[in-house]
Write a protein that holds these residues in place. Structure first.
Motif: not given
Lengths: 227, 227, 227, 227
Positions: C185, C177, C175, D188, C223-224, C220-221, D192, C191-192, D219-226, C188
DNA sequence: GATGAATGAGGTTTCATTCAT
DNA sequence: AATGAATGAAACCTCATTCAT
């Protein structure tokens, strides 16, 4: 010689408090502090001797001494500390007077006379403390753990031994007859003096303080069996 | 005769408490109440003698006696009242024992011996109260105004007079030599007994309680001047 | 099951407080006591959250709770104890709600949504405590040494691990990556959420609480990085 | 330019404190005063960060700073004023460092990196203040009404906007993908960073401070949904 | 009658602040 | 200008006593 070591000496009875105060070398500030300390102790003595440790509040002492309550805590860590200082100081006066008395006098009988006179004099001139000490010497020692009590007790036993040694020396010098246990006789003499003086304290009309301190010695030494 | 007048008599030492309890005439309810009262007093004595009047709370007494706090107030108006009753009751036991002792014995010396023995015995069998009384007899009496103290003092003076009268009778019967003031000698004897017993209490290792109670009399009567 | 063990369970978050109160088996007296305890805690929460631990006196709490000051001390040993109980109780509510949220939901994303919703809901419904806790969680821990803080910290770490495990499971189920460090995470995300909700708390006009809790997740998400 | 306006500027972070001190134009007397003020603030920071605002007395600060207590009141109206000055001064250092960091760097990613590095650096080099601020930033602000908090909050919001504007510029320059709400992302990111650094502060063994500050960004930027 | 929960006056102690020196 | 002794309001907490149940 520092102020605190002088105080220490005064408290252990080696030097009189008055001596400390006479040291005009002390900076005015120090003298002033000592006087304040003394005023607080005096207020404490007055109140404690009237009402007992637990029935006097720090506020009352502050008021009697005419200081703010916070000032008391500049001089004494807490109520107990104030009480302890007060008792120690007074006891030191007594100890000094009694020890001195026992050392002065031509012969042993004279020494004992001096001792009785010293008791008599201290009793009458320090009535509030006598009342306080007799009233609470043990009562407070429950809460004011060990410490004070231990030390005073030790000091008292030393005094008794000093009296006993006067008896011993008197026996050697043929001033007294055979005394089986001088130490116990010292205990007896001392308690008799106290009891008699307390009697006078309790009922001044019925038992007035005697003109002649020797009266007490006479009372004590009349204790003779006939057969 | 009412319950309260019996109690009164018991307290002033004229009648023994056991006597009051024996009165099987008392309805069960009254007996039960007396027993409860006694349990509270016993709890009080235990605690007061351990920690002193001011360091024991009514809650503690209630807990020790296994009653609710309200119940204590059914029997005693307040903490002071409880304390007073407790001291009076114990003192009455002592008074009864001492008076009885002074009345028994062939001659005056025997009476005195009996008295010392009674002191000795009561001292050892009622240590908690001895501790309490010596500790606080005066300390608390300041706050527990007049009342208790007055009465006990009067009773004590009566005892002293009784001892004095033994001395007087002894003089008349030529058992003692000339004693200038029998009353004062009584004071001296009594205080010597106390001082000696307290010594044993304070330092049991150094001053063990004597096997023979007469030891104390000997101490007292060794006080003889030679010349 | 005793009252105290129920309370214990409630406090550690295993049982809801309401559950404890529902036990109609509890004698009326016990229920009454619990209600009083709760009223005191509520008064404390109100005042502490308004003014901070050190600026609230026991008298104030007593007044707010409409009890005499002594009554507070029947329930709590001292001010610190009251504060500690208060924080623990509230934290347990939060812990229970968050743990439950993380356990419910079809997939991992749903679990996270539930978690955010729970935070959101608890935040809004327990504003006074949020204010208190955020304000003082660390501030008071200086004086309320270790104890409380230790336990809460441990509990918080357990929560973070639970969130991390949701991420892990989400990775396994494809679900999410690749997530290098699910634990971080979780930190993070948590705290967010807090920061965002605090923002809304601080400036409600500028940052109104969102209608849809998912907004926070979206924030939160987003952040890419692109490249 | 007066001393007080310089101070004002220093405190709001527009000018560095060192700059103020360098002004050798200041008469020796003024320089001396500033140094004294600084010593008091340093003493305050040390103690407050160790024990919290309410557990430090003015006497302690005076002693630590080696001044008389009266002297403290020459510089600060009261304890609160001293605390406020202390926090403001430290915050200004932080603000200056963070603002500067966000302004330097080739592209937006570099700016963010610099920001994280600055946070990281300030955190580690000002641990006592970090502890103090996190511990009490809100706790005390309740009592130290409005004032301090208002200003710091405003300043913080300005910082967030500055970060947001970096995101915005990054979007325009195609460095980031689509970011719905740059401001919220700034929130955010900032939270973080804090949370992560706090984690390292709380449990240094478990979460050591990373060698490379970029770790936090990762850490912060790993927050990615697939999906 | 017995209970014990509730009360609140009053105790000890701290500490921010002032002001005479 | 700098000092620090003195102040006293106010904090926390205990415990003798009452009274509804």
């Amino acid at each position: 010689m520092t102020l605190s070591s002088l105080l220490e000496a005064a408290i252990t009875g080696l030097v009189r408090f008055e001596t400390v105060m006479q040291k005009e070398k002390l900076p005015r500030r120090e003298r002033e502090k000592l006087r304040q300390r003394q005023e607080i102790l005096t207020a404490g003595l007055t109140l404690f001797s009237e009402k007992g440790f637990h029935n006097v509040s720090m506020h009352e002492i502050a008021e009697e001494a005419e200081f703010a309550i916070g000032t008391l805590y500049k001089f004494f860590q807490n109520k107990e500390d104030l009480y302890r200082a007060l008792v120690l100081e007074q006891c030191s006066l007594f100890a000094a007077a009694f020890n001195e008395a026992l050392e002065q006098g031509e012969d042993e009988i004279e020494k004992l006379r001096n001792y009785v006179r010293a008791q008599y004099k201290m009793f009458r001139s320090h009535l509030p403390f006598v009342r306080l000490f007799i009233a609470e010497s043990r009562g407070v020692s429950y809460s004011i753990k060990a410490g004070l009590d231990q030390e005073l007790r030790a000091r008292y036993y030393r005094l008794l031994e000093k009296i006993a040694s006067v008896f011993e020396s008197g026996i050697r010098n043929k001033r007294f007859g055979n005394i089986a246990s001088p130490y116990h006789l010292a205990v007896s003499l001392d308690s008799t003096i106290h009891a008699f003086l307390l009697l006078c304290l309790d009922e001044p009309e019925k038992h007035p303080f005697p003109e002649d301190p020797d009266t007490i010695l006479n009372i004590f030494f009349q204790g003779m069996l006939n057969g």
